[in-house]
Design a protein around this motif. Sequence first.
Motif, PDB file in Angstrom:
ATOM      1  N   LEU A 126       0.687  -1.255   0.081  1.00 38.48           N
ATOM      2  CA  LEU A 126       0.014   0.035  -0.043  1.00 38.48           C
ATOM      3  C   LEU A 126       0.867   1.125  -0.013  1.00 38.48           C
ATOM      4  O   LEU A 126       0.444   2.334  -0.887  1.00 38.48           O
ATOM      5  CB  LEU A 126      -0.774  -0.145   1.325  1.00 38.48           C
ATOM      6  N   LYS A 127       1.940   1.219   0.836  1.00 38.33           N
ATOM      7  CA  LYS A 127       2.916   2.446   0.795  1.00 38.33           C
ATOM      8  C   LYS A 127       3.438   2.680  -0.421  1.00 38.33           C
ATOM      9  O   LYS A 127       3.502   4.060  -0.834  1.00 38.33           O
ATOM     10  CB  LYS A 127       3.808   2.270   1.984  1.00 38.33           C
ATOM     11  N   SER A 128       3.837   1.734  -1.224  1.00 42.93           N
ATOM     12  CA  SER A 128       4.244   1.824  -2.282  1.00 42.93           C
ATOM     13  C   SER A 128       3.443   2.505  -3.520  1.00 42.93           C
ATOM     14  O   SER A 128       3.849   2.951  -4.347  1.00 42.93           O
ATOM     15  CB  SER A 128       5.407   0.641  -3.018  1.00 42.93           C
ATOM     16  N   MET A 129       2.336   1.736  -3.136  1.00 41.96           N
ATOM     17  CA  MET A 129       1.119   2.060  -4.226  1.00 41.96           C
ATOM     18  C   MET A 129       0.871   3.748  -4.229  1.00 41.96           C
ATOM     19  O   MET A 129       0.335   4.262  -5.208  1.00 41.96           O
ATOM     20  CB  MET A 129       0.140   1.396  -4.103  1.00 41.96           C
ATOM     21  N   THR A 130       0.984   4.285  -3.129  1.00 40.65           N
ATOM     22  CA  THR A 130       0.566   5.685  -3.121  1.00 40.65           C
ATOM     23  C   THR A 130       1.519   6.640  -3.875  1.00 40.65           C
ATOM     24  O   THR A 130       1.195   7.553  -4.221  1.00 40.65           O
ATOM     25  CB  THR A 130       0.916   6.125  -1.609  1.00 40.65           C
ATOM     26  N   LYS A 131       2.480   6.068  -4.493  1.00 41.37           N
ATOM     27  CA  LYS A 131       3.347   6.900  -5.419  1.00 41.37           C
ATOM     28  C   LYS A 131       2.585   6.875  -6.597  1.00 41.37           C
ATOM     29  O   LYS A 131       3.076   7.748  -7.408  1.00 41.37           O
ATOM     30  CB  LYS A 131       4.936   6.333  -5.627  1.00 41.37           C
ATOM     31  N   TYR A 132       1.803   6.216  -7.088  1.00 41.42           N
ATOM     32  CA  TYR A 132       1.210   5.908  -8.351  1.00 41.42           C
ATOM     33  C   TYR A 132      -0.261   6.108  -8.295  1.00 41.42           C
ATOM     34  O   TYR A 132      -0.785   6.059  -9.570  1.00 41.42           O
ATOM     35  CB  TYR A 132       1.775   4.512  -9.207  1.00 41.42           C
ATOM     36  N   ALA A 133      -0.927   5.904  -7.184  1.00 41.48           N
ATOM     37  CA  ALA A 133      -2.318   6.001  -7.090  1.00 41.48           C
ATOM     38  C   ALA A 133      -2.653   6.663  -5.877  1.00 41.48           C
ATOM     39  O   ALA A 133      -1.975   6.748  -4.980  1.00 41.48           O
ATOM     40  CB  ALA A 133      -3.042   4.532  -7.293  1.00 41.48           C
ATOM     41  N   ASP A 134      -4.194   6.953  -5.633  1.00 40.28           N
ATOM     42  CA  ASP A 134      -4.480   7.298  -4.520  1.00 40.28           C
ATOM     43  C   ASP A 134      -5.286   6.326  -3.701  1.00 40.28           C
ATOM     44  O   ASP A 134      -6.136   5.706  -4.147  1.00 40.28           O
ATOM     45  CB  ASP A 134      -5.587   8.513  -4.646  1.00 40.28           C
ATOM     46  N   VAL A 135      -4.637   6.208  -2.551  1.00 36.59           N
ATOM     47  CA  VAL A 135      -4.730   4.757  -1.816  1.00 36.59           C
ATOM     48  C   VAL A 135      -5.744   5.181  -0.652  1.00 36.59           C
ATOM     49  O   VAL A 135      -5.345   6.137   0.030  1.00 36.59           O
ATOM     50  CB  VAL A 135      -3.698   3.960  -1.124  1.00 36.59           C
ATOM     51  N   TYR A 136      -7.068   4.679  -0.447  1.00 37.82           N
ATOM     52  CA  TYR A 136      -7.759   4.914   0.609  1.00 37.82           C
ATOM     53  C   TYR A 136      -7.919   3.879   1.615  1.00 37.82           C
ATOM     54  O   TYR A 136      -8.257   2.748   1.238  1.00 37.82           O
ATOM     55  CB  TYR A 136      -9.203   5.401   0.112  1.00 37.82           C
ATOM     56  N   VAL A 137      -7.669   4.195   2.893  1.00 35.89           N
ATOM     57  CA  VAL A 137      -7.946   3.095   3.864  1.00 35.89           C
ATOM     58  C   VAL A 137      -9.042   3.390   4.855  1.00 35.89           C
ATOM     59  O   VAL A 137      -9.504   4.696   4.855  1.00 35.89           O
ATOM     60  CB  VAL A 137      -6.480   2.689   4.621  1.00 35.89           C
ATOM     61  N   THR A 138      -9.683   2.270   5.542  1.00 36.50           N
ATOM     62  CA  THR A 138     -10.623   2.477   6.191  1.00 36.50           C
ATOM     63  C   THR A 138     -10.448   2.410   7.776  1.00 36.50           C
ATOM     64  O   THR A 138     -11.444   2.682   8.456  1.00 36.50           O
ATOM     65  CB  THR A 138     -11.705   1.546   5.929  1.00 36.50           C
ATOM     66  N   ARG A 139      -9.268   2.234   8.227  1.00 35.35           N
ATOM     67  CA  ARG A 139      -9.011   2.185   9.662  1.00 35.35           C
ATOM     68  C   ARG A 139      -7.829   2.873   9.680  1.00 35.35           C
ATOM     69  O   ARG A 139      -6.864   3.158   9.296  1.00 35.35           O
ATOM     70  CB  ARG A 139      -8.671   0.652   9.908  1.00 35.35           C
TER      71      ARG A 139
END
Length: 556
Positions: A126-139
């Motif tokens: 998830l941390k690495s994906m934030t470089k290429y996409a907007d990541v939304y977590v629920t907790r």
Amino acid sequence: MKMTYPKKLHDIYKFEIDDRLFVADLDRCEVLEIDKLVWDILDICDSLDAEQIIETLGDRYTEDEIMEALQSLEKMEEYGLIFGESPSHAEERGGRMKILAPRSRVFEKEMRWTALGGIIAHTNLLKSMTKYADVYVTREIDLIEGAHLIPLDLRQRASKAKAISMGFDGVFLWFPTELEFLDMVSYMDSPLIMPIHEERGENGIMINLVMIWYSLLRDFDSFVIFSESTREFYSKFLMDPSFFKLIPLGVDAEQFRPMDKQAAKRKVAEMTGRAEILERKVVGFLARFQPEKGAGIYIKLAEMNPEYLFLVVAPSLGFYSNCHLPSNLIYAGRQPREKLPLFYNAFDLFCFPSLLAETFGMVVLEAMACGVPPIVPDFHGARYVVGDAGIIVEGKSFQHDIGSLSGYIPVELLSEAINRLMKDDHEMERLSRKARERALKFSWDASAKELIRLFKELNLRKRFIKRRRLFHVTFSPVYEGKSSGVKSTILNLTQYWETPLQRSGYTQSVEEGIALTLLKRHSMREVESVLSYICRDRRKASEVLSRVNAILESVI
């Protein structure tokens, strides 16, 4: 309390009922009762700083009242309310993909202390994906740098409606055990990706969970696996292995890197109070110290090889804390993740005798990144990580789990491999170099890019999926001399009242008729499950499904 204004507001809606004031946080699906001062502040706090807010409202409220209200809003922000980027502001994100990463259960309180490889792997992805996409977590516990918090409870109808309205480009789930999210396939129009961090185990429980998800996944959903062993394993049960996409995990090669071995040993010797670590060769173990992870085998290795030290880094000794342990086995205790590179570097070799069906073996890759040669069994995913940069010992893989064990490794073979490597300095040095070189081929950045590419591929596939035309089918008894049977007949009529075939009344097998009927309400993979049960022959079921799919594809 330091106050930072202006602030970006969530999507909010203010309303009044019976002289009471409320604000609805549409991003959090929460309604809060507020007073008139907070109501007024919300009108201007997204464009003015604290001093300007006090000046603007100073003719109606005292400075102390305004300061108190601003502080109360700061408190709301700490709980993820009212303020923060709104997921609906797509134009501000430059067209980046929006990925939802919901989680229903939390096992760890602080990431630096967790020993759960699946949690560590998923968080790094998830941390690495934030470089290429907007990541939304629920907790809140999953809120990593670069991600956005939208604390939705997807078991509630309002949260489901909100998730749908946000228009996510994909959903990256955590574990097959989270059956609470099964219904997402019915209300989310976004591709779902389910990672398999555990191939099997718990006496078939994990296999059955994966097969439940397999049955419900749509043609634009996917599993993610981390080594070929998982695809090989599930190909024994399932007809369509194309749903299993291989994306190897990564390692932070800057954090996990070779250090001066003697310096690392000296530090670990000081931490453990065992000066002999400086003088003797060390066989390392870093995992949960449980029978499933090979703890019992590791203890036997220590007993068989008193000339070496066996250094354990684990959250606890568990059951083995009440057992008599050999004097050359050293327990270093629970260690935070930032200290693990030091311990890896204190190992001369890394022994990973896990009896679970490991999908990857992250600790093996971390050891390799530190230049430590690994020894692993040949019946799980760790062998794909090691390649030719370590020693792979022949083990026994069980067709069915016994308890939670998926296989066994003869301790004599492991002992022989340890001694062979420990007594060959040239080979030890060669494998140390190869281990580091191979580890550099795995990175979290590369894994994240592959995940984003897969989401894009699944979204493209979704665009080209058309609803199947399904034929009406009848079932009737048939008389055949002295015996009777059942037949199914295809009627030349689809659910759209079309007649695409030359005529009506084609007689088919009962199994084909059942498949065509079930497909009106169920996925192809659900029908696969039923046919496998009815036919009692996987090959026959596959042939039936292939013929049924052919006629449906021919009329699209």
